[in-house]
Design an enzyme around this catalytic site. Structure first.
Site, short mmCIF file in Angstrom:
data_model
loop_
_atom_site.label_atom_id
_atom_site.label_comp_id
_atom_site.label_asym_id
_atom_site.label_seq_id
_atom_site.Cartn_x
_atom_site.Cartn_y
_atom_site.Cartn_z
NE ARG A 234 32.74 -35.02 3.63
CZ ARG A 234 33.04 -34.92 4.92
NH1 ARG A 234 32.28 -35.50 5.83
NH2 ARG A 234 34.11 -34.23 5.30
CD GLU A 263 29.99 -28.70 7.36
OE1 GLU A 263 30.75 -29.66 7.51
OE2 GLU A 263 28.75 -28.78 7.51
CG HIS A 295 28.35 -32.15 9.45
ND1 HIS A 295 29.38 -31.77 8.62
CD2 HIS A 295 28.30 -33.51 9.35
CE1 HIS A 295 29.92 -32.83 8.05
NE2 HIS A 295 29.28 -33.90 8.47
#
Length: 333
Positions: A234, A263, A295
């Site tokens: 995360r 992000e 990601h």
């Protein structure tokens, strides 16, 4: 039943179409994310399915409630971008996909680890600069000679442990809720001892509030000189400024970051302006001992299929049975 899906990616569309054909349900999909404006498209539908890293704001749940829509299923694991308070306030029930493909993320973490242990970023930088001779001077390390500390022994962490163990590494692990029974592939240690003993630290913990900056300056101070840190979990887990400082000082040998701290802000700017300016990202991108990715650790054919099929089945369960085994009532990994 009528279902509307948001955040549809090109690679998901074939699975949306096949699922609708297989089940006979009406499924309408949109590439746009679910927000306070696009949620209006859901009026007249029975349930909503979604995938995004941008926030699910309170206004989304307010309008769902007004439209009589009670169920939202997401095609991913993490819920840290969901306003859980507002969701509960408006009586919306949520389900995620807690294990669409643990192997996809664990394999990606292993890939980053091997890349950094063999100094491939430095090798490539010299080859691109035309210095073939210097490119051959970066001696690597063997994974089988390293101690790997895995933070989090859930679905993904367990697969990661097996992969690292398969290369002959010594594996230690930390989890505030340790597995019961025998676990011959690794030993549990305290978080402090994991930082002190590990050559490679691999993160597989949830993005809940208490884990924000779990890797901070104090953690870096405990680590071995030359440690490697991998984050495919995360975005909020690592203090990026502290990480950059330790990369510059040489305390860290390298990092692999698939879930970057900022992000969400960058993606929002990308969606709004078609680009984003992030000097911190640019600086990290220019460092040969840093592996950045957008990601995508989860991103395999198997994972995408499962994300679509599992999440839509959960929505059907909600609508037909009033429950699903993957309902989320609090922050999820």
């Amino acid at each position: 039943m009528k279902i509307i899906a948001y955040g549809a990616r090109v690679d998901e569309i074939q699975y949306f179409k096949q699922w609708a054909k297989d089940t006979g349900n009406t499924l309408e999909y949109h590439t746009e994310f679910l927000d306070e404006n696009t949620v209006e498209w859901a009026k007249g539908f029975d349930g909503i399915n979604s995938l995004q890293t941008t926030p699910y704001a309170a206004g989304v749940f307010e309008k769902m409630h007004a439209y009589g829509i009670k169920f939202l299923t997401i095609r991913n694991v993490g819920t840290d971008n969901i306003d859980m308070t507002a969701m509960k306030q408006y009586g919306i029930r949520l389900s995620n996909v807690p294990a669409y493909s643990p192997a996809a993320i664990a394999e990606f973490a292993l890939t980053d680890t091997l890349y950094l242990l063999r100094n491939m970023g430095k090798v490539q930088a010299q080859l691109q600069a035309g210095d073939y001779e210097k490119a051959g001077t970066f001696i690597g390390k063997e994974l089988g000679q390293q101690t790997v500390g895995v933070m989090g022994t859930g679905h993904i962490g367990q697969v990661a442990i097996k992969l690292f163990k398969g290369f002959g590494a010594k594996v230690i692990a930390y989890d505030p809720y340790p597995m019961k029974g025998d676990h011959p592939d690794f030993d549990y240690v305290s978080l402090e001892d994991l930082f002190k003993q590990s050559d490679v630290i691999d993160l597989h913990v949830p993005g809940i509030e208490q884990n924000t900056h779990i890797i901070n300056e104090a953690a870096f101070n405990l680590m071995k000189p030359g440690a490697i840190v991998i984050n495919t979990a995360r975005p909020n887990l690592i203090d990026t400024q502290a990480m950059l400082s330790n990369l510059k000082s040489g305390k860290l040998a390298g990092v692999g970051i698939d879930t970057y701290e900022y992000e969400t802000e960058d993606l929002l700017n990308l969606a709004k302006h078609g680009s984003f300016k992030d000097p911190l990202w640019d600086e990290l991108l220019g460092m040969p001992n840093v592996v950045l990715s957008p990601h995508i650790a989860y991103y395999t054919e198997t994972a995408v299929h499962n994300m679509v099929y599992f999440s839509l089945q959960h929505l059907v369960d909600f609508l037909t049975k009033g429950e699903t085994s993957t309902e989320v009532t609090g922050p999820a990994k």
